[in-house]
Motif scaffolding. Structure first.
Motif, PDB file in Angstrom:
ATOM      1  N   GLU A  66       0.835  -1.205   0.000  1.00 42.87           N
ATOM      2  CA  GLU A  66       0.000   0.000   0.000  1.00 42.87           C
ATOM      3  C   GLU A  66       0.868   1.252   0.000  1.00 42.87           C
ATOM      4  O   GLU A  66       1.896   1.321   0.678  1.00 42.87           O
ATOM      5  CB  GLU A  66      -0.907   0.006   1.232  1.00 42.87           C
ATOM      6  CG  GLU A  66      -1.897   1.167   1.268  1.00 42.87           C
ATOM      7  CD  GLU A  66      -2.811   1.102   2.480  1.00 42.87           C
ATOM      8  OE1 GLU A  66      -3.938   1.606   2.387  1.00 42.87           O
ATOM      9  OE2 GLU A  66      -2.389   0.554   3.525  1.00 42.87           O
ATOM     10  N   SER A  67       0.477   2.249  -0.737  1.00 42.68           N
ATOM     11  CA  SER A  67       1.226   3.493  -0.775  1.00 42.68           C
ATOM     12  C   SER A  67       1.046   4.262   0.523  1.00 42.68           C
ATOM     13  O   SER A  67       0.073   4.049   1.265  1.00 42.68           O
ATOM     14  CB  SER A  67       0.765   4.357  -1.945  1.00 42.68           C
ATOM     15  OG  SER A  67      -0.550   4.840  -1.712  1.00 42.68           O
ATOM     16  N   LEU A  68       1.977   5.164   0.783  1.00 43.72           N
ATOM     17  CA  LEU A  68       1.858   6.006   1.967  1.00 43.72           C
ATOM     18  C   LEU A  68       0.590   6.852   1.893  1.00 43.72           C
ATOM     19  O   LEU A  68      -0.132   6.994   2.888  1.00 43.72           O
ATOM     20  CB  LEU A  68       3.083   6.907   2.093  1.00 43.72           C
ATOM     21  CG  LEU A  68       3.066   7.884   3.273  1.00 43.72           C
ATOM     22  CD1 LEU A  68       3.154   7.137   4.599  1.00 43.72           C
ATOM     23  CD2 LEU A  68       4.209   8.902   3.146  1.00 43.72           C
ATOM     24  N   HIS A 121       9.962   8.407   0.570  1.00 50.08           N
ATOM     25  CA  HIS A 121       8.635   9.020   0.474  1.00 50.08           C
ATOM     26  C   HIS A 121       8.702  10.440  -0.068  1.00 50.08           C
ATOM     27  O   HIS A 121       7.766  10.894  -0.747  1.00 50.08           O
ATOM     28  CB  HIS A 121       7.956   9.005   1.838  1.00 50.08           C
ATOM     29  CG  HIS A 121       7.582   7.626   2.311  1.00 50.08           C
ATOM     30  ND1 HIS A 121       6.978   6.703   1.490  1.00 50.08           N
ATOM     31  CD2 HIS A 121       7.734   7.017   3.523  1.00 50.08           C
ATOM     32  CE1 HIS A 121       6.770   5.584   2.166  1.00 50.08           C
ATOM     33  NE2 HIS A 121       7.222   5.750   3.396  1.00 50.08           N
ATOM     34  N   ALA A 143       8.716   9.935  -3.758  1.00 50.37           N
ATOM     35  CA  ALA A 143       7.529   9.349  -4.376  1.00 50.37           C
ATOM     36  C   ALA A 143       6.235  10.098  -4.091  1.00 50.37           C
ATOM     37  O   ALA A 143       5.390  10.244  -4.994  1.00 50.37           O
ATOM     38  CB  ALA A 143       7.391   7.886  -3.933  1.00 50.37           C
ATOM     39  N   GLU A 144       6.033  10.542  -2.860  1.00 46.91           N
ATOM     40  CA  GLU A 144       4.732  11.126  -2.502  1.00 46.91           C
ATOM     41  C   GLU A 144       4.872  12.117  -1.348  1.00 46.91           C
ATOM     42  O   GLU A 144       4.372  11.889  -0.241  1.00 46.91           O
ATOM     43  CB  GLU A 144       3.727  10.028  -2.160  1.00 46.91           C
ATOM     44  CG  GLU A 144       4.305   8.886  -1.337  1.00 46.91           C
ATOM     45  CD  GLU A 144       3.354   7.701  -1.253  1.00 46.91           C
ATOM     46  OE1 GLU A 144       2.157   7.847  -1.572  1.00 46.91           O
ATOM     47  OE2 GLU A 144       3.810   6.620  -0.862  1.00 46.91           O
TER      48      GLU A 144
END
Length: 377
Positions: free
Chosen positions: A131-133, A157, A160-161
């Motif tokens: 699962e993504s953050l 992180h 990426a996000e």
């Protein structure tokens, strides 16, 4: 009647530990969490814990250290110390909030995420596999929201996000030194990052952004950091000699190097044991690693010392290159020398695919050193 320790495997769903952890925090059922991973790591932790032996007085949780500077040890934590740490953290951050569990529960940092949730009366969230953050943060309850990461996770992180990090009211970063450049980047992205310093023996982080939590005292003796306060462990599992050596008159000798400024703010320079003495000059590996990571051809780095007939020790660097890059000594030596001086510049360089980590998320310096030594043999 003698109390005994229950050693439980790290569950696939770490939130399943909450009932057992609540009982431990009430002093009712002492336990320890075995690390997830290869059987050898589990067996090594079980050998440290020895649950067949009676548990020492005053211990409610036993946490096995990562062994980053040698063999792992079982740290004896009272429910009072764990609660004192959790309560002081919540006060520093501005009150209870929901926590995202992004660290292994076999390590004190992950376990404290669950403890802070229990103490604060909130429900923690654990990301599902893959699962993504952003998705995990979106599932967290409304209100104040926190998480705890190691620097490698923060860097990943941010790449990426970053918006998911910005959605959190505090992102605690600890377990290893955080590069100033990484912190600056996080703050430029408006992430509420908080650096933490502490260890299993202090029930987790106890110095936030250089300032001790309420009740924690810090002093530096002969260059070594010492800590005191209600968060301290009672000692080491089945190791009275180690306990006496490390816990002296209410102070814990960390074996970390650091300095206090006039305002009492702590700066940590790394492990006293990790210092590389080359040509009579002390070189802090963490400082060299931070500079190497600033090079555009380097993603990550680990630095350590190796015996050298001429220099006593030489500085050795293992770096993870940027895709398509091939950094070499001719490039990286002057880069480091210009920023930290000639003695800090690596005299040996290895390119590796990734930096292995311990079960706590810390870089495995010994593992990297073993790999590159095997390459040369």
């Amino acid at each position: 009647m003698a109390r005994h320790l229950t050693a439980v495997p790290a569950p696939a769903d770490p939130l399943a530990l909450l009932p057992q952890l609540r009982a431990a925090l009430d002093g009712a059922a002492p336990f320890a969490v075995l690390p997830a991973g290869p059987p050898a790591a589990v067996e090594a932790a079980a050998a440290v814990l020895r649950p067949e032996q009676p548990l020492e007085d005053g211990a409610d949780l036993v946490v096995v250290t990562s062994g980053s500077t040698g063999g792992g040890r079982g740290v004896l934590l009272s429910a009072g110390a764990v609660r004192a740490s959790a309560e002081a953290t919540l006060r520093r951050l501005g009150g209870p909030g929901a926590w995202l569990l992004a660290l292994p529960v076999s390590a004190v940092a992950g376990l404290q995420v669950l403890c802070r949730s229990i103490v604060g009366g909130t429900d923690p969230t654990a990301p599902a596999p893959g699962e993504s953050l952003a998705a995990a943060v979106a599932r967290m309850p409304a209100g104040r929201r926190y998480t705890a990461l190691v620097p490698t996770q923060l860097r990943r992180h941010l790449d990426a996000e970053p918006a998911a990090l910005r959605a959190l009211d505090a992102v605690l970063v600890g377990g290893a030194a955080t590069d100033p450049g990484l912190l600056a980047r996080a703050r430029e992205e408006r992430v509420a990052v908080v650096t933490t310093y502490g260890m299993t023996e202090t029930a987790g982080g106890c110095v936030y952004d250089g300032e001790p939590l309420e009740g924690v005292r810090v002093r530096v003796t002969d260059g070594g950091i010492e800590l005191a306060g209600p968060v301290l462990a009672t000692g080491y599992r089945l190791d009275p000699e180690g306990t006496v050596a490390a816990f002296v008159d209410g102070w814990f000798r960390t074996r970390d190097a650091g300095v206090l400024d006039e305002a009492g703010r702590l700066t940590v320079h790394g492990r006293l044991d990790d210092v590389v003495v080359t040509g009579g000059v002390n070189v802090a590996p963490q400082a060299v690693e931070a500079v190497l990571r600033q090079h555009p051809d380097v993603v990550d780095a680990v630095v350590f010392g190796r015996p050298d007939d001429e220099w006593g020790q030489r500085v050795v660097a293992a770096v993870v290159p940027m895709p398509g890059a091939e950094p070499d000594l001719a490039t990286l030596r002057p880069w480091v020398a210009e920023r930290l001086g000639g003695p800090a510049a690596p005299r040996e360089l290895h390119r590796v695919d990734a930096v292995p980590t311990l079960h706590t998320g810390k870089p495995d310096r010994r593992g990297v050193a073993a790999v590159v030594t095997h390459r040369r043999s």
